[in-house]
Design an enzyme around this catalytic site. Sequence first.
Site, mmCIF file in Angstrom:
data_model
loop_
_atom_site.group_PDB
_atom_site.id
_atom_site.type_symbol
_atom_site.label_atom_id
_atom_site.label_comp_id
_atom_site.label_asym_id
_atom_site.label_seq_id
_atom_site.Cartn_x
_atom_site.Cartn_y
_atom_site.Cartn_z
ATOM 1 N N ASP A 5 9.805 -17.914 8.378
ATOM 2 C CA ASP A 5 9.457 -18.503 6.971
ATOM 3 C C ASP A 5 8.976 -17.077 5.934
ATOM 4 O O ASP A 5 8.528 -17.556 4.915
ATOM 5 C CB ASP A 5 8.323 -19.548 7.093
ATOM 6 C CG ASP A 5 6.942 -18.791 7.474
ATOM 7 O OD1 ASP A 5 6.795 -17.729 8.209
ATOM 8 O OD2 ASP A 5 5.900 -19.368 7.113
ATOM 9 N N ASP A 54 6.747 -14.891 5.871
ATOM 10 C CA ASP A 54 5.324 -14.339 5.385
ATOM 11 C C ASP A 54 4.795 -13.146 6.325
ATOM 12 O O ASP A 54 3.859 -12.636 6.042
ATOM 13 C CB ASP A 54 4.320 -15.570 5.543
ATOM 14 C CG ASP A 54 4.173 -16.176 6.884
ATOM 15 O OD1 ASP A 54 4.693 -15.783 7.719
ATOM 16 O OD2 ASP A 54 3.430 -17.109 7.021
ATOM 17 N N ASP A 95 9.884 -12.869 9.635
ATOM 18 C CA ASP A 95 9.914 -13.915 10.726
ATOM 19 C C ASP A 95 10.540 -15.133 9.942
ATOM 20 O O ASP A 95 11.105 -14.965 8.869
ATOM 21 C CB ASP A 95 8.479 -14.440 10.857
ATOM 22 C CG ASP A 95 7.702 -14.814 9.918
ATOM 23 O OD1 ASP A 95 7.666 -14.542 8.519
ATOM 24 O OD2 ASP A 95 6.683 -15.479 10.099
ATOM 25 N N SER A 149 7.067 -21.152 11.125
ATOM 26 C CA SER A 149 6.800 -19.971 11.115
ATOM 27 C C SER A 149 7.764 -19.101 12.227
ATOM 28 O O SER A 149 8.935 -19.348 12.093
ATOM 29 C CB SER A 149 5.220 -19.544 11.060
ATOM 30 O OG SER A 149 5.161 -18.131 10.810
#
Length: 449
Positions: free
Chosen positions: A243, A245, A241, A102
């Site tokens: 990833d 999400d 960010d 992430s």
Amino acid sequence: MTRRYFGTDGIRGTVGESPITVDFMLKLGWATGRVLARKEGRTRVLIGKDTRISGYMFESALEAGLSAAGVDVILLGPMPTPGIAYLTRTFRADAGIVISASHNPFEDNGIKFFSAKGAKLADDVEARIEAMIDEPLTTVVPSALGKARRIDDADGRYIEYCKSTIPDRVSLHGLRMVIDCAHGATYHIAPSVLQELGAEVSVIGASPNGLNINDKVGSTHPEALREAVLEQSADLGIAFDGDGDRVLMVDAGGRLIDGDDMLYLIARDRHTRGELGGGVVGTVMSNFGLAVALEKLGIPFERAKVGDRHVIERLVANGWQLGGESSGHIVCGHIQTTGDGIVSALQVLAIMVREERSLADLLGDLEKAPQTLVNVRLTPGTSAKELVASPEISRAVTELEEELGNEGRVLLRASGTEPLIRVMVEGRSHLDVEGLAHRLASKVETLLA
């Protein structure tokens, strides 16, 4: 459930250090395959990843482990986490695996799982996978080995899905924006989505090299986006960010628009149109001003522990649809099963278009309390939970709470994704919340030393 590997957001750590190692990922893939194996028919699992260089290594290890368990693998390549959740559902797969850490730096990596419905794996399934990891790895007979194939049009499928989450009549034509993709998984998705919807897009943070994900860009470092928006006199900026999400925004004046702001806009819009379907779930980090503003609108508000898993749990328990975190992890349950940065940003953009108002104007009646967050990095071997619960820190927190009275609040918690203790102080505008937060953080640092 006592967890050895799974945290609040999957398994995460430093590459090369247990459990983020090749041999563990091989065993994890095999254990997952064994737990998910159907009694009849073939079992299928999707694997996607962000842009970290270690993703290649772990993708291969997971693929080998799943194949050894007799599970077929569908490889998506770089893909935002919510895109993997979506494609897991549309491919009717038994599970989806995300290789990502992430918002962490490239030295870290991790694994997240989605069920066949695109939701987080149930606790009992995670427990069964952890138990299976302890079993000896055995390989199915050669004729039953899993096969692997790569999906070449995964990007296009998810791009079309994102566009479908706002009405066809909504066009972004005339909006000039800067997008920061954090050199992460949205680099080849977000620009296409927004350009195809008519926006004039300038892109930064979209040249991943495996080592630069989240490096001074993205939602954890919005300074680059703010500078670009001001330099280009853009209408707004959007930062994802690593990833995809999470999402934060910047208005035309360079003001940061966080998850609380976006939750407020989406909640107010859906409430006004009679489509909210209940209340809103925030977290213990959500700004006091958000709670007050929603209360004025007659919208119920509830706080959950930090982490999208906890937010989603409360949404399901209440039968509500909208929740999220100030970090920009927004769950639009009427659209997606998990936090989706692109989808969340589109909901806000659609509101701007419908009302023909700027971000600053839309947020004019949201008065947020001053809030300061200070991260204290832990020394190796230190237990964050033990430190937070120590008598010295508990006493310092109590003293500060007494000093604030009913004009502010204090939150001290261990991060679930990084070796950090997060110190947050929030209070009325006349209080020096920044000074108070740093004062408490200094006490934590002193105890660490």
